[in-house]
Design a protein around this motif. Sequence first.
Motif, mmCIF file in Angstrom:
data_model
loop_
_atom_site.group_PDB
_atom_site.id
_atom_site.type_symbol
_atom_site.label_atom_id
_atom_site.label_comp_id
_atom_site.label_asym_id
_atom_site.label_seq_id
_atom_site.Cartn_x
_atom_site.Cartn_y
_atom_site.Cartn_z
ATOM 1 N N ALA A 1 -2.517 5.082 4.523
ATOM 2 C CA ALA A 1 -2.224 2.778 5.609
ATOM 3 C C ALA A 1 -1.993 3.105 6.297
ATOM 4 O O ALA A 1 -0.811 2.840 6.280
ATOM 5 C CB ALA A 1 -2.455 2.914 3.858
ATOM 6 N N GLU A 2 -2.556 1.559 7.076
ATOM 7 C CA GLU A 2 -1.561 1.127 8.394
ATOM 8 C C GLU A 2 -1.436 -0.532 7.820
ATOM 9 O O GLU A 2 -2.517 -1.117 7.109
ATOM 10 C CB GLU A 2 -3.221 0.890 9.660
ATOM 11 N N GLU A 3 0.137 -0.954 7.286
ATOM 12 C CA GLU A 3 0.180 -1.412 7.048
ATOM 13 C C GLU A 3 0.554 -2.573 7.848
ATOM 14 O O GLU A 3 1.225 -2.757 9.191
ATOM 15 C CB GLU A 3 2.009 -1.401 6.358
ATOM 16 N N PRO A 4 0.119 -4.087 7.712
ATOM 17 C CA PRO A 4 0.979 -5.276 8.703
ATOM 18 C C PRO A 4 1.539 -5.799 8.225
ATOM 19 O O PRO A 4 2.166 -5.781 7.945
ATOM 20 C CB PRO A 4 -1.185 -5.992 8.513
ATOM 21 N N GLY A 5 2.560 -5.440 9.302
ATOM 22 C CA GLY A 5 4.082 -6.313 9.475
ATOM 23 C C GLY A 5 4.808 -5.315 8.490
ATOM 24 O O GLY A 5 6.585 -5.370 9.288
ATOM 25 N N PHE A 6 4.655 -4.785 7.368
ATOM 26 C CA PHE A 6 6.386 -4.348 6.591
ATOM 27 C C PHE A 6 5.631 -3.203 5.537
ATOM 28 O O PHE A 6 3.827 -3.706 5.141
ATOM 29 C CB PHE A 6 7.040 -5.368 6.601
ATOM 30 N N VAL A 7 6.787 -3.094 5.041
ATOM 31 C CA VAL A 7 6.002 -1.622 4.136
ATOM 32 C C VAL A 7 7.426 -1.227 2.985
ATOM 33 O O VAL A 7 8.545 -1.033 4.139
ATOM 34 C CB VAL A 7 5.632 -0.001 4.531
ATOM 35 N N ALA B 1 11.562 0.392 -6.787
ATOM 36 C CA ALA B 1 10.696 -0.563 -7.530
ATOM 37 C C ALA B 1 10.409 -1.071 -5.703
ATOM 38 O O ALA B 1 10.235 -2.442 -5.574
ATOM 39 C CB ALA B 1 11.337 -1.524 -7.511
ATOM 40 N N ALA B 2 9.245 -0.538 -5.679
ATOM 41 C CA ALA B 2 8.423 -0.688 -4.186
ATOM 42 C C ALA B 2 7.958 -1.990 -4.786
ATOM 43 O O ALA B 2 7.734 -2.467 -3.379
ATOM 44 C CB ALA B 2 7.659 0.400 -3.625
ATOM 45 N N GLU B 3 6.563 -1.845 -5.591
ATOM 46 C CA GLU B 3 6.108 -3.068 -5.885
ATOM 47 C C GLU B 3 6.631 -4.194 -5.151
ATOM 48 O O GLU B 3 6.401 -5.434 -5.047
ATOM 49 C CB GLU B 3 5.326 -2.753 -7.062
ATOM 50 N N ARG B 4 7.584 -4.299 -6.560
ATOM 51 C CA ARG B 4 8.735 -5.332 -7.089
ATOM 52 C C ARG B 4 9.356 -6.054 -5.700
ATOM 53 O O ARG B 4 8.797 -7.175 -5.391
ATOM 54 C CB ARG B 4 9.450 -4.976 -8.145
ATOM 55 N N LEU B 5 9.886 -4.635 -4.628
ATOM 56 C CA LEU B 5 10.766 -5.144 -3.073
ATOM 57 C C LEU B 5 9.938 -5.715 -3.007
ATOM 58 O O LEU B 5 9.691 -6.665 -1.912
ATOM 59 C CB LEU B 5 11.562 -4.190 -3.322
ATOM 60 N N ARG C 1 7.020 -10.295 0.672
ATOM 61 C CA ARG C 1 5.752 -11.014 1.211
ATOM 62 C C ARG C 1 6.188 -12.091 1.247
ATOM 63 O O ARG C 1 5.873 -12.651 1.920
ATOM 64 C CB ARG C 1 5.230 -10.236 0.515
ATOM 65 N N ALA C 2 6.980 -12.409 0.498
ATOM 66 C CA ALA C 2 7.627 -14.050 -0.125
ATOM 67 C C ALA C 2 8.173 -14.712 1.044
ATOM 68 O O ALA C 2 8.083 -15.258 1.608
ATOM 69 C CB ALA C 2 7.784 -13.982 -1.189
ATOM 70 N N GLU C 3 9.105 -13.862 1.882
ATOM 71 C CA GLU C 3 10.041 -14.780 3.035
ATOM 72 C C GLU C 3 9.382 -14.277 4.680
ATOM 73 O O GLU C 3 9.631 -14.877 5.654
ATOM 74 C CB GLU C 3 11.376 -14.039 2.469
ATOM 75 N N TRP C 4 8.930 -12.682 4.487
ATOM 76 C CA TRP C 4 8.474 -12.412 5.791
ATOM 77 C C TRP C 4 7.533 -13.007 6.838
ATOM 78 O O TRP C 4 6.647 -12.978 6.072
ATOM 79 C CB TRP C 4 7.603 -11.405 5.790
ATOM 80 N N THR C 5 7.665 -13.252 8.396
ATOM 81 C CA THR C 5 6.909 -13.849 8.918
ATOM 82 C C THR C 5 7.228 -12.955 10.441
ATOM 83 O O THR C 5 8.244 -12.711 10.790
ATOM 84 C CB THR C 5 7.402 -15.402 9.695
ATOM 85 N N GLU C 6 6.769 -13.017 11.158
ATOM 86 C CA GLU C 6 6.166 -12.624 12.200
ATOM 87 C C GLU C 6 7.061 -12.837 13.340
ATOM 88 O O GLU C 6 7.474 -11.922 14.278
ATOM 89 C CB GLU C 6 5.108 -12.103 13.660
ATOM 90 N N ASP C 7 7.207 -13.992 13.355
ATOM 91 C CA ASP C 7 8.615 -14.426 14.594
ATOM 92 C C ASP C 7 10.286 -14.569 14.213
ATOM 93 O O ASP C 7 11.225 -15.456 14.797
ATOM 94 C CB ASP C 7 8.256 -16.003 14.573
ATOM 95 N N LEU C 8 10.631 -14.003 12.748
ATOM 96 C CA LEU C 8 11.611 -13.362 12.925
ATOM 97 C C LEU C 8 12.784 -12.609 13.516
ATOM 98 O O LEU C 8 11.895 -11.741 14.072
ATOM 99 C CB LEU C 8 12.107 -12.720 10.907
#
Length: 237
Positions: A146-152, A157-161, A166-173
């Motif tokens: 699967a191609e993941e947009p932005g991060f993986v 605990a991959a789902e929880r982490l 996802r709650a904090e990430w933005t492209e311009d960091l």
Amino acid sequence: MTQPFYVSPEQLMKDRADFARKGIARGRSVIVVGYRGGIAFVTENTSRALHKISEIYDRIGFAAVGKYNEFENLRVAGVRYADLRGYSYDRVDVSARGLANAYAQTMGAVFTTESKPLEVELAVAEVAASQAGDQIYRLGYDGSVAEEPGFVVMGGAAERLGALVRAEWTEDLSLAEVLGLAVRVLGAGEEEDGSADRVLAPASLEAAVLDRDRPRRAFQRLSVPALTDLLPAAEQG
């Protein structure tokens, strides 16, 4: 004459999947995340020799969770694939998508034909001239890609982490900001069992980047002194 024990194909595939997932979940998580200047790889790993993050080719990086001997064999095969393709055609013909497809075929074949599946999960990332062209692929133990947009986020605990990223990430960091985010997420405790957040020291981390501004070979490992400089003082304890 003794009759062989029959197991339905559905049950066989389910058992293999459960076996692989349990093995992967025991490993410490790896976070691959994009930022303004490229793609960062971060994991908790005190070993300075047994790497979970590596370079594959000029602008392609590799990260893995699971059994070391299994994903190390896949890493070496990926390097050979990239070198052969770059030598036979051109270096620009080596892409993360092509490498991900090759890995998917190998991992899928092992999952369906061998008695034991690979207990590994992979990420293959390629940095481009602009952030819009960056590519991150996630490969499962069964050959799914699967191609993941932005991060993986993989392993543990991959789902929880992943939800925390996802709650904090933005492209311009910036690089310092994504490293701080990754370290906070890797040290996050679970609310269900009341475990407290951990503060991960730079010496306990393995980190690297694909820096889009570096000529040709974009991969660069981040040393402990470099991580110490980049991480906020509060996250170094």
